[in-house]
Design an enzyme around this catalytic site. Structure first.
Site, PDB file in Angstrom:
ATOM      1  N   GLY A 232       2.486   2.241  10.549  1.00 28.80           N
ATOM      2  CA  GLY A 232       3.598   3.140  10.660  1.00 28.80           C
ATOM      3  C   GLY A 232       3.537   4.132  11.676  1.00 28.80           C
TER       4      GLY A 232
ATOM      5  N   GLU B 229      -6.599   3.857   8.191  1.00 30.43           N
ATOM      6  CA  GLU B 229      -6.341   6.144   7.578  1.00 30.43           C
ATOM      7  C   GLU B 229      -7.599   6.520   7.289  1.00 30.43           C
ATOM      8  OE1 GLU B 229      -3.061   5.531   5.752  1.00 30.43           O
ATOM      9  OE2 GLU B 229      -1.756   4.767   7.399  1.00 30.43           O
TER      10      GLU B 229
ATOM     11  N   GLY C  93       3.167  -0.939   4.214  1.00 29.16           N
ATOM     12  CA  GLY C  93       2.828   0.413   4.197  1.00 29.16           C
ATOM     13  C   GLY C  93       4.312   0.647   3.893  1.00 29.16           C
ATOM     14  N   GLY C  94       5.141   1.207   4.872  1.00 30.35           N
ATOM     15  CA  GLY C  94       6.223   2.089   4.191  1.00 30.35           C
ATOM     16  C   GLY C  94       7.273   1.220   4.018  1.00 30.35           C
TER      17      GLY C  94
ATOM     18  N   ASN D 107       1.097  -1.367  -0.145  1.00 32.50           N
ATOM     19  CA  ASN D 107      -0.199   0.147  -0.148  1.00 32.50           C
ATOM     20  C   ASN D 107       0.929   0.780   0.179  1.00 32.50           C
ATOM     21  OD1 ASN D 107      -1.800   1.978   0.216  1.00 32.50           O
ATOM     22  ND2 ASN D 107      -1.552   1.664   2.859  1.00 32.50           N
TER      23      ASN D 107
ATOM     24  N   LYS E 216      -0.024   4.466   0.085  1.00 27.85           N
ATOM     25  CA  LYS E 216      -0.724   5.311   0.394  1.00 27.85           C
ATOM     26  C   LYS E 216      -0.337   6.788  -0.655  1.00 27.85           C
ATOM     27  CE  LYS E 216       0.056   3.254   4.533  1.00 27.85           C
ATOM     28  NZ  LYS E 216       0.093   3.485   6.385  1.00 27.85           N
TER      29      LYS E 216
ATOM     30  N   SER F 272       3.353  -2.230  10.468  1.00 28.57           N
ATOM     31  CA  SER F 272       5.185  -2.344  10.570  1.00 28.57           C
ATOM     32  C   SER F 272       5.596  -3.260  10.088  1.00 28.57           C
ATOM     33  CB  SER F 272       5.456  -1.825  11.792  1.00 28.57           C
ATOM     34  OG  SER F 272       4.774  -0.536  12.142  1.00 28.57           O
TER      35      SER F 272
ATOM     36  N   GLU G 248      -5.485  -5.345  10.503  1.00 27.40           N
ATOM     37  CA  GLU G 248      -4.175  -3.547  10.524  1.00 27.40           C
ATOM     38  C   GLU G 248      -4.798  -3.241  11.937  1.00 27.40           C
ATOM     39  OE1 GLU G 248      -2.513  -3.033   6.652  1.00 27.40           O
ATOM     40  OE2 GLU G 248      -3.747  -1.492   7.346  1.00 27.40           O
TER      41      GLU G 248
ATOM     42  N   HIS H 286      -9.274   1.112   4.619  1.00 25.06           N
ATOM     43  CA  HIS H 286      -8.237   0.788   5.655  1.00 25.06           C
ATOM     44  C   HIS H 286      -7.773   2.062   6.672  1.00 25.06           C
ATOM     45  CE1 HIS H 286      -3.708   2.728   6.637  1.00 25.06           C
ATOM     46  NE2 HIS H 286      -3.856   1.496   6.327  1.00 25.06           N
TER      47      HIS H 286
HETATM   48  C1  PEP Z   1      -0.668   0.496   5.960  1.00 22.06           C
HETATM   49  O1  PEP Z   1      -1.119   1.417   5.441  1.00 22.06           O
HETATM   50  O2  PEP Z   1      -1.874  -0.979   5.648  1.00 22.06           O
HETATM   51  C2  PEP Z   1       0.468   0.307   6.686  1.00 22.06           C
HETATM   52  C3  PEP Z   1       0.597  -1.402   7.108  1.00 22.06           C
HETATM   53  O3  PEP Z   1       1.393   0.532   7.060  1.00 22.06           O
HETATM   54  P1  PEP Z   1       2.843   0.094   7.808  1.00 22.06           P
HETATM   55  O4  PEP Z   1       3.333  -1.118   7.457  1.00 22.06           O
HETATM   56  O5  PEP Z   1       3.926   1.671   7.116  1.00 22.06           O
HETATM   57  O6  PEP Z   1       2.721  -0.129   9.189  1.00 22.06           O
END
Ligand code: PEP
Length: 251
Positions: free
Chosen positions: A174, A98, A235-236, A9, A11, A214, A168, A96
């Protein structure tokens, strides 16, 4: 059919040339036959068509990060599921944290988004998860059950099997803080139980449930080794080709 999936993802990150470079590097480093594993990416809307074109002939599938709850019409700034499907994207993230947190998306709005996705042959990746406050208040199961029941229980078993779920925990997204494999497994098993209560064990066992929060090359393997964890939503770490590939290789 329960699949093993690593999904990225992106973002609201990267410009068009950075996005192209990331796709090129990821596809170059996907070596040989990826067998029964799946690799998905969720770039921002403006890059969807590019991403679909550039991944043609590779095992990478492309999805959008969101879709509208409406079919079409006077909804300025919205993007319909039909539009996403017409770009030959195959997937869409729904709910999600967010989107729930910053754009007030309720389980009821997400029900409509799930319907829009399925109605347009997109595979919805439906995200659920509790906040830190909810975890500390002992409400994990209550919150997750409500997110599942309100957005999914109206589906037939056949439709449910087209949905992928991502657990999640909001406190792990994040933040660098990851759920331990046992913590994640406990919630994944609970999600499967909630689905089994409505649809039976056979159907629940066919649903892919990804962990997100993460995930990094250093912790992916132990998370993916758990019984009910079928891969990750990243994500990251999905923005760095070498990390994303390393996470995929941990599947
Ligand atoms: C996400 O945004 O779905 C996510 C899991 O982010 P991160 O891996 O950065 O925690």
């Amino acid at each position: 059919m329960r699949k093993k999936i690593v999904a990225g993802n992106w973002k609201m990150n990267l410009n068009r040339s950075e996005a192209t470079e990331l796709i090129n590097t990821v596809s170059e480093h996907l070596s040989g036959d990826i067998q029964d594993r799946h690799i998905w990416i969720f770039p921002p809307f403006p890059f969807l068509t590019d991403a679909v074109r550039k991944t043609a002939g590779t095992p990478i599938k492309v999805g959008a990060q969101n879709c509208s709850m409406y079919t079409s019409g006077a909804y300025t700034g919205e993007v319909a599921a039909d539009m996403i499907a017409s770009c030959d994207a195959e997937l869409v993230l729904v709910g999600h944290s967010e989107r729930r947190q910053y754009f007030n998306e309720s389980n009821l709005v997400l029900t409509e988004k799930i319907n829009q996705a399925l109605g347009n042959n997109l595979c919805p990746v439906y995200c659920v998860g509790e906040t830190l406050e909810e975890r500390q208040g002992g409400k994990v199961e209550e919150v997750i059950e409500k997110q599942l029941v309100q957005a999914l229980y109206h589906l037939s078993a056949e439709k449910l099997q087209q949905v992928v779920i991502a657990y999640e925990p909001v406190w792990a997204i994040g933040t660098g803080e990851t759920a331990t494999p046992d913590q994640a497994q406990e919630v994944h098993a609970f999600i499967r139980k909630v689905l089994a209560d409505q649809y039976g064990e056979e159907v629940a066992n066919e649903i892919s449930i990804l962990y997100g929060g993460s995930v990094k090359p250093a912790n992916a393997e132990e998370l993916f080794a758990m019984n009910d964890i079928d891969g990750g939503l990243i994500g990251g770490a999905s923005l760095k080709a070498s990390d994303f590939i390393a996470i995929f290789n941990a599947l």
